[in-house]
Design a protein around this motif. Sequence first.
Motif, PDB file in Angstrom:
ATOM      1  N   PRO A  50       3.355  -5.187 -12.146  1.00  0.00           N
ATOM      2  CA  PRO A  50       3.727  -4.074 -11.252  1.00  0.00           C
ATOM      3  C   PRO A  50       3.292  -4.285  -9.800  1.00  0.00           C
ATOM      4  N   VAL A  51       2.277  -5.104  -9.580  1.00  0.00           N
ATOM      5  CA  VAL A  51       1.860  -5.389  -8.199  1.00  0.00           C
ATOM      6  C   VAL A  51       2.976  -6.125  -7.464  1.00  0.00           C
ATOM      7  N   VAL A  52       3.504  -7.174  -8.051  1.00  0.00           N
ATOM      8  CA  VAL A  52       4.506  -7.989  -7.357  1.00  0.00           C
ATOM      9  C   VAL A  52       5.877  -7.322  -7.286  1.00  0.00           C
ATOM     10  N   THR A  53       6.080  -6.300  -8.089  1.00  0.00           N
ATOM     11  CA  THR A  53       7.351  -5.570  -8.035  1.00  0.00           C
ATOM     12  C   THR A  53       7.253  -4.289  -7.224  1.00  0.00           C
ATOM     13  N   GLY A  54       6.068  -4.021  -6.694  1.00  0.00           N
ATOM     14  CA  GLY A  54       5.867  -2.833  -5.872  1.00  0.00           C
ATOM     15  C   GLY A  54       5.850  -1.543  -6.663  1.00  0.00           C
ATOM     16  N   LEU A  55       5.528  -1.621  -7.934  1.00  0.00           N
ATOM     17  CA  LEU A  55       5.573  -0.443  -8.789  1.00  0.00           C
ATOM     18  C   LEU A  55       4.203   0.030  -9.259  1.00  0.00           C
ATOM     19  N   PHE A  56       3.145  -0.479  -8.666  1.00  0.00           N
ATOM     20  CA  PHE A  56       1.805  -0.088  -9.096  1.00  0.00           C
ATOM     21  C   PHE A  56       1.359   1.135  -8.310  1.00  0.00           C
ATOM     22  N   GLY A  57       0.587   1.956  -8.932  1.00  0.00           N
ATOM     23  CA  GLY A  57       0.155   3.193  -8.298  1.00  0.00           C
ATOM     24  C   GLY A  57      -1.129   3.074  -7.499  1.00  0.00           C
TER      25      GLY A  57
END
Length: 180
Positions: free
Chosen positions: A29-36
């Motif tokens: 999720p970090v590399v896809t921009g989906l981490f909170g």
Amino acid sequence: MSSVAAETPGHWGDFPRLYRRLVPRIIRPVVTGLFGIDEELVASRLVQAGWTTWDAPLTEALRDVWDAWWQTTLRTHPGPVPIRTALAVVTVATGGLSSWLDTWTGIRTTAADARLAGLVDDVLFESEFTDLSMGFYDEYHATAELVEWLLTDVRDRVADARPDALYRIEAFQTGARHGE
């Protein structure tokens, strides 16, 4: 997962082991921009977990992820993660900036140049480039390397940045050399 990724290392009994086990679920999720959570915090936590000392297959896989993510980021505009954030993550995680800038120099695409203009605009906000640190805890001081790189041949690729951008950076570097 984001609360586990953000928790302080002292909270866990064996933080490096926990982070090592969860790294695939954290990095995706970090590399896809989906981490909170702040991506730079993940890079700082990876360093605290000693990721470069883990078993070779896992460290090699992470190095491959950093490289592939960085190249994809430079070839995609706009992208899911801001360029400054992506650069900070790979820089802090690997402990170096120059190889990432070298990669950027070699990728001469419209997307890479647009990302470059975006970075220049970003670091010029309130003259932040005079004290640019990366990482959640500002553990990597990037000003000298970044300013020097921005004044190489890549300066010709910053056509979309603010008109005074490179002038301000050049004036800063000249002043820094003269102790001003």
